[in-house]
Write a protein that holds these residues in place. Structure first.
Motif, PDB file in Angstrom:
ATOM      1  N   TYR A  20      47.427  30.168  -2.236  1.00 31.93           N
ATOM      2  CA  TYR A  20      46.256  30.184  -1.359  1.00 31.93           C
ATOM      3  C   TYR A  20      44.995  29.821  -2.155  1.00 31.93           C
ATOM      4  O   TYR A  20      44.202  28.978  -1.736  1.00 31.93           O
ATOM      5  CB  TYR A  20      46.136  31.577  -0.742  1.00 31.93           C
ATOM      6  N   TYR A  21      44.840  30.444  -3.328  1.00 38.49           N
ATOM      7  CA  TYR A  21      43.642  30.189  -4.138  1.00 38.49           C
ATOM      8  C   TYR A  21      43.529  28.718  -4.538  1.00 38.49           C
ATOM      9  O   TYR A  21      42.452  28.143  -4.550  1.00 38.49           O
ATOM     10  CB  TYR A  21      43.659  31.036  -5.416  1.00 38.49           C
ATOM     11  N   LYS A  22      44.680  28.140  -4.908  1.00 42.03           N
ATOM     12  CA  LYS A  22      44.683  26.752  -5.371  1.00 42.03           C
ATOM     13  C   LYS A  22      44.185  25.832  -4.263  1.00 42.03           C
ATOM     14  O   LYS A  22      43.436  24.890  -4.504  1.00 42.03           O
ATOM     15  CB  LYS A  22      46.117  26.377  -5.766  1.00 42.03           C
ATOM     16  N   SER A  47      35.779  30.390  -7.108  1.00 44.72           N
ATOM     17  CA  SER A  47      35.736  29.623  -8.357  1.00 44.72           C
ATOM     18  C   SER A  47      35.201  30.534  -9.468  1.00 44.72           C
ATOM     19  O   SER A  47      34.535  31.544  -9.193  1.00 44.72           O
ATOM     20  CB  SER A  47      34.810  28.416  -8.214  1.00 44.72           C
ATOM     21  N   TYR A  48      35.451  30.136 -10.705  1.00 40.72           N
ATOM     22  CA  TYR A  48      34.966  30.929 -11.843  1.00 40.72           C
ATOM     23  C   TYR A  48      33.443  30.990 -11.819  1.00 40.72           C
ATOM     24  O   TYR A  48      32.843  32.056 -12.010  1.00 40.72           O
ATOM     25  CB  TYR A  48      35.459  30.284 -13.149  1.00 40.72           C
ATOM     26  N   GLU A  49      32.842  29.818 -11.545  1.00 40.66           N
ATOM     27  CA  GLU A  49      31.373  29.750 -11.543  1.00 40.66           C
ATOM     28  C   GLU A  49      30.782  30.732 -10.515  1.00 40.66           C
ATOM     29  O   GLU A  49      29.863  31.495 -10.815  1.00 40.66           O
ATOM     30  CB  GLU A  49      30.944  28.314 -11.204  1.00 40.66           C
ATOM     31  N   VAL A 283      43.789  43.688 -11.704  1.00 36.65           N
ATOM     32  CA  VAL A 283      42.728  43.883 -10.714  1.00 36.65           C
ATOM     33  C   VAL A 283      42.464  42.525 -10.069  1.00 36.65           C
ATOM     34  O   VAL A 283      41.889  41.625 -10.677  1.00 36.65           O
ATOM     35  CB  VAL A 283      41.450  44.466 -11.358  1.00 36.65           C
ATOM     36  N   GLU A 284      42.951  42.376  -8.840  1.00 42.56           N
ATOM     37  CA  GLU A 284      42.868  41.068  -8.186  1.00 42.56           C
ATOM     38  C   GLU A 284      41.467  40.801  -7.632  1.00 42.56           C
ATOM     39  O   GLU A 284      40.953  39.708  -7.738  1.00 42.56           O
ATOM     40  CB  GLU A 284      43.889  41.006  -7.051  1.00 42.56           C
ATOM     41  N   ALA A 313      41.303  37.088  -9.690  1.00 41.38           N
ATOM     42  CA  ALA A 313      42.549  36.355  -9.925  1.00 41.38           C
ATOM     43  C   ALA A 313      42.336  34.858  -9.715  1.00 41.38           C
ATOM     44  O   ALA A 313      42.822  34.034 -10.503  1.00 41.38           O
ATOM     45  CB  ALA A 313      43.629  36.871  -8.980  1.00 41.38           C
ATOM     46  N   SER A 314      41.594  34.494  -8.670  1.00 37.90           N
ATOM     47  CA  SER A 314      41.349  33.073  -8.427  1.00 37.90           C
ATOM     48  C   SER A 314      40.464  32.488  -9.532  1.00 37.90           C
ATOM     49  O   SER A 314      40.739  31.411 -10.059  1.00 37.90           O
ATOM     50  CB  SER A 314      40.686  32.903  -7.055  1.00 37.90           C
TER      51      SER A 314
END
Ligand code: HEM
Length: 399
Positions: A20-22, A47-49, A283-284, A313-314
């Protein structure tokens, strides 16, 4: 603005969230998601940002009383909501500073010998067995015994703690769940009342006795906050490192090349722990945050009072930051993962969790170099939680 469907209550989601995240991350780095049949809407950073920006931005606050003063009061909040994780500065600084001294890398480093002993004892109990349920036999007892000793609470009561803390991080759409939650909170509170009473009469050299003295000593800690911090430490100590160890072992067993490399060179263990935290960390999602005011954030219009979550997680699987993120690489250099969060609420227990993870994995691999998964991957069931990523059970063959 599109609203993305995301049923956090569904089994399918928890079985494969990374798919899903991808799909979502590139197109919707910060998006409004419809959680569970459209009952609730939340912003989520994928996203990380975006994740890092939310965690650092002081306009996303933790204390619900600031945004909903008419509905939420000190009286109707659960005790844990009075802990450092659910308040903002200056209260956050005051509460965190009361326990921070006990969790510095130096202080935690002194526990190395005792953690090693506990891990060896748990490994010894598994000797002679062919198969085990790994969480119950090994991943759960180690961090629980450690946190109970640190706080000064009887580890024999750990099955009760497990039940109470599971209810606090799990989600369910069963009608009976609310009742179960209320009962668990009530029992937990009652247990703490008795425990605190006993400690007040007979203080010992443990964190709980220290906190009681602070509360009794004046204006630095209220009784509500005392309950809050103890509950937070018990829940954090019960729900996280257990899954670092179990998710970590699962990742190694499903990547035989990495497993072999680690067995050949145990000096890689602490580096491997960082990769296991990134790859499938325990920890998601971050805990709840709320927009203190209306403002534009990452091209989206956020309104005062909006609920915001971060998918750690994403973020930790974002290819813009981690090369080939779907690959487990225990030699990955300097990983800026967000498994412990970021900003002022960065995990207080990180030095302890890292040390426990490192010792637990090293002792296990030394004692059982031939351990293997005793189930097919699709058979493994993930817990339905709004915070935690962890398996219900992990069957392992020891020989
Ligand atoms: C691998 C294990 C662990 C992971 C991945 C983890 C992760 C996290 C994360 C992501 C946060 C921030 C949540 C947010 O900002 O919404 C957090 C906060 C916190 N963690 Fe951990 N944790 C772990 C173990 C522990 C342990 C063992 C303890 C202590 C017994 C602990 C105590 C805390 C506390 C007290 C906070 C709140 C800090 C604050 O609000 O200033 N954690 N943890």
């Amino acid at each position: 603005m599109t609203t993305m469907p995301m049923d956090l209550f569904s089994k399918q989601f928890h079985q494969s969230p990374y798919t899903y995240y991808k799909e979502i991350r590139d197109h919707h780095p910060f998006a409004k998601v419809k959680i569970h049949n459209g009952i609730a809407h939340s912003w989520m950073a994928f996203s990380y940002e975006a994740a890092e920006a939310v965690l650092r931005d002081e306009r996303f606050i933790k204390d619900m009383r600031t945004v909903f003063p008419d509905d939420v009061t000190a009286e109707n909040l659960t005790p844990i909501a009075h802990s450092m994780l659910f308040v903002d500065p200056p209260d956050h600084r005051r509460l965190r500073s009361l326990v921070q001294r006990g969790f510095t890398p130096k202080k935690i480093g002194r526990l190395r010998g005792r953690i090693e002993e506990i891990a060896q004892e748990q490994a010894a109990l598994m000797h002679g067995k062919e198969q085990i349920e790994f969480i119950e036999a090994y991943a759960f007892p180690i961090p629980i015994i450690v946190i109970c000793e640190l706080l000064g609470i009887p580890s024999e009561d750990r099955l009760d703690f497990q039940r109470w803390s599971n209810v606090m991080v799990e989600v369910s759409d069963e009608p009976s769940f609310n009742e179960e939650f209320e009962t668990a909170m009530h029992e937990f509170h009652h247990y703490l009342e008795q425990l605190l009473e006993a400690k007040r009469l007979q203080p010992k050299e443990d964190l709980l006795s220290e906190l009681i003295q602070v509360e009794e000593g004046g204006d630095r800690l209220t009784v509500r906050e005392l309950y809050g911090v103890i509950m937070l430490l018990i829940v954090a100590g019960h729900e996280t490192t257990v899954n670092l160890i179990a998710n970590g072992v699962l990742a190694l067993l499903t990547h035989p090349d990495q497993f072999e490399q680690l067995k050949k060179d145990p000096s890689l263990t602490s580096q491997a722990i960082e990769e296991l935290l990134r790859y499938n960390g325990p920890v998601e999602f971050s805990t709840d945050r709320w927009a203190r005011e209306s403002f534009e954030f990452m091209g989206q219009q956020v309104k005062k009072g909006d609920h915001v979550l971060v998918s750690l997680a994403s973020a930790d699987n974002d290819p813009n930051v981690f090369k080939e993120p779907e690959k487990l690489d225990i030699t990955r250099e300097k990983s800026p993962h967000l498994a412990f969060g970021k900003g002022i609420h960065f995990c207080l227990g990180a030095p302890l969790a890292r040390l426990e993870g490192e010792i637990a994995i090293r002792v296990l691999l030394e004692a059982f170099p031939n351990l293997a998964l005793d189930a097919d991957l699709p058979e493994l069931e993930w817990r339905q939680s709004l915070i935690i990523r962890g398996l219900k059970k992990l069957p392992i063959k020891l020989r």
